[in-house]
Scaffold this motif. Structure first.
Motif, PDB file in Angstrom:
ATOM      1  N   SER A 137      -7.509   6.184   8.776  1.00  0.00           N
ATOM      2  CA  SER A 137      -8.182   5.046   9.201  1.00  0.00           C
ATOM      3  C   SER A 137      -8.569   4.170   8.236  1.00  0.00           C
ATOM      4  O   SER A 137      -8.903   2.907   8.431  1.00  0.00           O
ATOM      5  CB  SER A 137      -9.566   5.583   9.970  1.00  0.00           C
ATOM      6  N   GLY A 138      -8.505   4.624   6.535  1.00  0.00           N
ATOM      7  CA  GLY A 138      -8.754   3.733   5.915  1.00  0.00           C
ATOM      8  C   GLY A 138      -7.764   2.612   5.826  1.00  0.00           C
ATOM      9  O   GLY A 138      -8.272   1.460   5.510  1.00  0.00           O
ATOM     10  N   LEU A 139      -6.538   3.228   5.787  1.00  0.00           N
ATOM     11  CA  LEU A 139      -5.450   2.021   5.893  1.00  0.00           C
ATOM     12  C   LEU A 139      -5.542   1.229   7.094  1.00  0.00           C
ATOM     13  O   LEU A 139      -5.284  -0.260   6.720  1.00  0.00           O
ATOM     14  CB  LEU A 139      -4.027   2.822   5.731  1.00  0.00           C
ATOM     15  N   LYS A 173      -6.490  -4.284   8.836  1.00  0.00           N
ATOM     16  CA  LYS A 173      -7.077  -5.127  10.002  1.00  0.00           C
ATOM     17  C   LYS A 173      -7.988  -6.163   9.166  1.00  0.00           C
ATOM     18  O   LYS A 173      -7.876  -7.292   9.810  1.00  0.00           O
ATOM     19  CB  LYS A 173      -8.148  -4.046  10.759  1.00  0.00           C
ATOM     20  N   SER A 174      -8.793  -5.697   8.298  1.00  0.00           N
ATOM     21  CA  SER A 174      -9.615  -6.776   7.571  1.00  0.00           C
ATOM     22  C   SER A 174      -8.854  -7.712   6.905  1.00  0.00           C
ATOM     23  O   SER A 174      -9.154  -8.806   6.950  1.00  0.00           O
ATOM     24  CB  SER A 174     -10.407  -6.104   6.620  1.00  0.00           C
ATOM     25  N   SER A 176      -8.110   0.180   8.727  1.00  0.00           N
ATOM     26  CA  SER A 176      -9.244  -0.884   8.520  1.00  0.00           C
ATOM     27  C   SER A 176      -8.752  -2.017   7.479  1.00  0.00           C
ATOM     28  O   SER A 176      -9.055  -2.931   7.712  1.00  0.00           O
ATOM     29  CB  SER A 176     -10.529   0.008   7.825  1.00  0.00           C
ATOM     30  N   LYS A 177      -8.094  -1.333   6.386  1.00  0.00           N
ATOM     31  CA  LYS A 177      -7.840  -2.275   5.385  1.00  0.00           C
ATOM     32  C   LYS A 177      -6.575  -3.470   6.011  1.00  0.00           C
ATOM     33  O   LYS A 177      -6.966  -4.612   5.763  1.00  0.00           O
ATOM     34  CB  LYS A 177      -6.873  -1.569   4.369  1.00  0.00           C
ATOM     35  N   GLN A 220      -6.822   2.725  18.508  1.00  0.00           N
ATOM     36  CA  GLN A 220      -7.950   3.320  18.700  1.00  0.00           C
ATOM     37  C   GLN A 220      -9.105   2.024  17.870  1.00  0.00           C
ATOM     38  O   GLN A 220     -10.105   1.890  18.355  1.00  0.00           O
ATOM     39  CB  GLN A 220      -8.325   4.697  17.887  1.00  0.00           C
ATOM     40  N   GLU A 256       0.838  -1.231  -0.219  1.00  0.00           N
ATOM     41  CA  GLU A 256       0.191   0.089   0.067  1.00  0.00           C
ATOM     42  C   GLU A 256       0.814   1.293   0.069  1.00  0.00           C
ATOM     43  O   GLU A 256       1.979   1.371   0.494  1.00  0.00           O
ATOM     44  CB  GLU A 256      -0.932   0.006   1.323  1.00  0.00           C
TER      45      GLU A 256
END
Lengths: 304, 364
Positions: free
Chosen positions: B202-204, B209-210, B206-207, B234, B192
């Protein structure tokens, strides 16, 4: 599915912050028809005031989270409104009635001035604060991915909703709102009717600054770090939000902010974090091609 | 014209001549902007080195004088800083810091025939055949090899993401890490890029994390890592970060808080552990300066200039360049000598870990 929900939450939070700043742009444009490019830096100043206030409170041993949040909000709103007033008084009012370009240049100058002032007095280094609101609620868990709603996100969305409700009431129901709307329509006629136009405009700037202050405090709580440069990117994004929603329209600014926040969040999660700004601005261009006055903006009627 | 005035003019001319007789040496780096703390380290190291060299009588009987250039890690500003420095007729440059600044600025110094010693790690800094460029730090391909190899060995069967910030330094390092990992059979689970200078990652997060990522290798600067770590915490994502030499900055710990304990990074062997440097380390600590990160490197760069000039008995470009390329110099970061490209021959990189606000070699 879980990822989508998580990004919806993240996007709404980010969008709410953009929306709060965008209202400042749209309100000033509505009333005097200029873009206040120093608005992003007013937001940056408020974030610094918030960091200072949080640090002072922690030194004073005030550890209750609701109390310290409330105090910081009050301090930030108070000081930032003074900034908003002072910027209007020194940089824009003397130019009222001159060409349309003059206050615009003056605004850019003000923006550079504020940035450099903070850099010189506060230093260029990143200013962190200790986490204020930690933890969150785990909503659901799918395939090991837990959707998490942080307390700070709940705070941001709740505060934004409350502010929007209060604001709509202020503009549509109170006598100050009526004065503001009449200034927007015809300043000369408003003055003839015995309304202090200068005072109304000053108050508008202070209100815009106060909303930016709330956004600044929220961002400080959410991200925990600020530097003198944050106003630039946030200002550009919020300005885009205001234009997207239709500049001059309050619900439009909020809508634009939310749309941009959501585009960024979903683009970063599903496509690439690298090009999310490209996506945001591409959509802005598309919308402006088909609706030149924005999503909720009304086209200006030319009277013959 | 009467005598006192004449004498006055004479004195003035003498004073001017004296001022010009100092050797002007320069440092350049991010003195302002988001990486200003690194510039601060460079300045402190260089100032101390010059004070020490001058206390011993200077170089070739003349004192050193320091010029400071601020490029804010902006390539355009770096070129204008370089031109200013050339106009001031400096004889030696220590800088710049960001690879993206060093690369364009080095062309300017090359044209003006000014030798420079830099800590920038992008291979391109020395790969372009510029004779005036010397690198006192290692290279990203060496750094990436160490970092990538460590990840492949110690985090087997864990999902590893490689992320960069699109800068010359960050992308270069991340590419090398990914290459080294793949060579060892540990292909990165995710590749990435982010935009440096933003606040919301936060987008990165979440990615990551998923995708179930447990380790993130990051090519870029400490400010972004601090933000990503904070937002990961967080979001309830626990991960280890592997970074490059920029993670030596203690600002990482102030900004990321306890989450910084999960940061590993590669850096040249700690000069503070160098026995020969103990005296200098003590001097810094007495002055309440922790000689971390680039402080000792800036000190060493000034030592390099002083020793080369003394050895060559001249500060002309030709003599300095030849002496630096052929000689070997005793500095606070160890013995410095350079290969034909101008790269440092010192042994390369070690893996470090942050723990409770201090960094040290990672325990095997």
């Amino acid at each position: 599915m879980a990822l989508a929900l998580q990004q919806l939450i993240n996007g709404l939070t980010l969008g709410a912050v953009y929306g709060l700043i965008a209202i400042g742009y749209t309100m000033v444009y509505g009333i005097i028809g200029m873009i206040n490019f120093a608005h992003g830096d007013i937001y940056m100043v408020s974030a610094f005031i918030a960091v200072t206030a949080f640090t002072a409170l922690s030194m004073a041993d005030i550890s209750s989270v609701p109390l310290s949040l409330l105090l910081v909000l009050l301090v930030a709103v108070l000081f930032t409104s003074v900034y908003g007033w002072a910027v209007e008084r020194t940089a824009y009012r003397p130019l009222r009635g001159s060409t349309r370009l003059a206050p615009l240049i003056s605004a850019i100058g003000m923006s550079i001035f504020l940035q450099n002032m903070v850099q010189l007095t506060q230093g260029a280094r990143v200013k962190p604060i200790a986490p204020v609101l930690v933890g969150g609620i785990d909503l659901l868990s799918v395939d090991g991915f837990t959707v998490r709603l942080a307390y700070s996100q709940i705070l941001i969305v709740l505060v934004t909703v409350a502010l929007m409700a209060g604001f709509t009431y202020l503009i549509t129901k109170t006598s100050f709102g009526r004065q503001q709307r009449s200034c927007e329509q015809d300043r000369t006629m408003t003055a003839l009717l015995g309304i202090n136009v200068d005072r109304t405009i000053s108050l508008t700037f202070m209100l815009g600054a106060a909303l930016a202050a709330v956004a600044g405090v929220m961002v400080t709580v959410y991200y925990g770090v600020v530097d003198f440069y944050i106003g630039f990117v946030a200002g550009i994004k919020a300005f885009t939000a205001a234009v997207l929603g239709g500049i001059g329209s309050l619900p439009g600014a909020m809508l634009g902010g939310l749309i941009i926040g959501l585009i960024e969040a979903f683009w970063a999660a599903y496509l690439s974090a690298e090009y999310k700004d490209v996506a945001t601005f591409a959509i802005l261009i598309l919308v402006l091609m088909f609706r030149p006055s924005g999503l909720l903006g009304r086209p200006e009627v030319e009277k013959v | 014209m009467n005598k006192p005035i004449l004498a006055g003019i004479g004195l003035l001319a003498l004073a001017c001549a004296n001022a010009h007789a100092d050797h002007l040496v320069a440092i350049a780096g991010p003195m302002t902007g988001q990486y200003a703390s690194a510039g601060d380290q460079i300045r402190k190291g260089a100032e101390q080195a010059i004070a020490d060299i001058n206390a011993k009588g200077g170089v070739l009987g003349q004192k050193l004088k320091l010029e400071v250039g601020d490029d804010a890690c902006d390539p355009k500003q770096a070129v204008s800083v370089a031109n200013t420095m050339v106009n001031k007729k400096i004889v030696f440059m220590h800088g710049h810091w960001c690879s993206s600044s060093t690369i364009p600025a080095s062309d300017v110094y090359n044209e003006a025939q000014i030798p420079m010693a830099t800590v920038s790690t992008n291979p391109q800094v020395t790969e372009r055949g510029l004779k005036n460029v010397f690198r006192i730090m290692g290279r990203d391909d060496q750094q990436g090899l160490v970092a990538g190899g460590y990840l492949a060995d110690h985090f087997k069967n864990k999902k590893i993401a490689v992320v960069d910030d699109k800068s010359a330094y960050g992308k270069g390092l991340a590419d090398e890490i990914a290459k080294a990992m793949t060579a060892k059979g540990a292909k990165p689970a995710l590749r990435e890029s982010i935009t440096a200078g933003e606040k919301d990652y936060s987008g990165l997060v979440s990615k990551l994390k998923s995708a179930g990522v447990e380790v993130m290798a990051f090519g870029g600067y400490h400010t972004e890592v601090a933000l990503i770590l904070r937002q990961a915490q967080q979001a309830g994502l626990k991960m280890t970060v592997m970074g490059g030499d920029t993670m030596t900055n203690s600002e990482l710990v102030t900004a990321a808080g306890p989450a910084a304990d999960n940061v590993l990074f590669t850096f040249a062997p700690d000069p503070r552990k160098n026995a020969a440097a103990a005296g200098v380390v003590k001097k810094f600590r007495d002055a309440k300066i922790e000689p971390e990160g680039y402080v000792m490197y800036a000190y060493a760069a000034m030592q390099l200039f002083a020793q080369a000039a003394d050895k060559a008995k001249s500060t002309s470009y030709k003599d300095l360049e030849k002496t630096m390329r052929e000689g070997s110099f005793d500095t606070v970061i160890g013995k410095l000598s350079f290969d034909a490209k101008g790269d440092n021959k010192l042994p390369g990189f070690m893996v470090y870990q942050w723990k409770g606000g201090q960094y040290d070699y990672v325990k095997k």
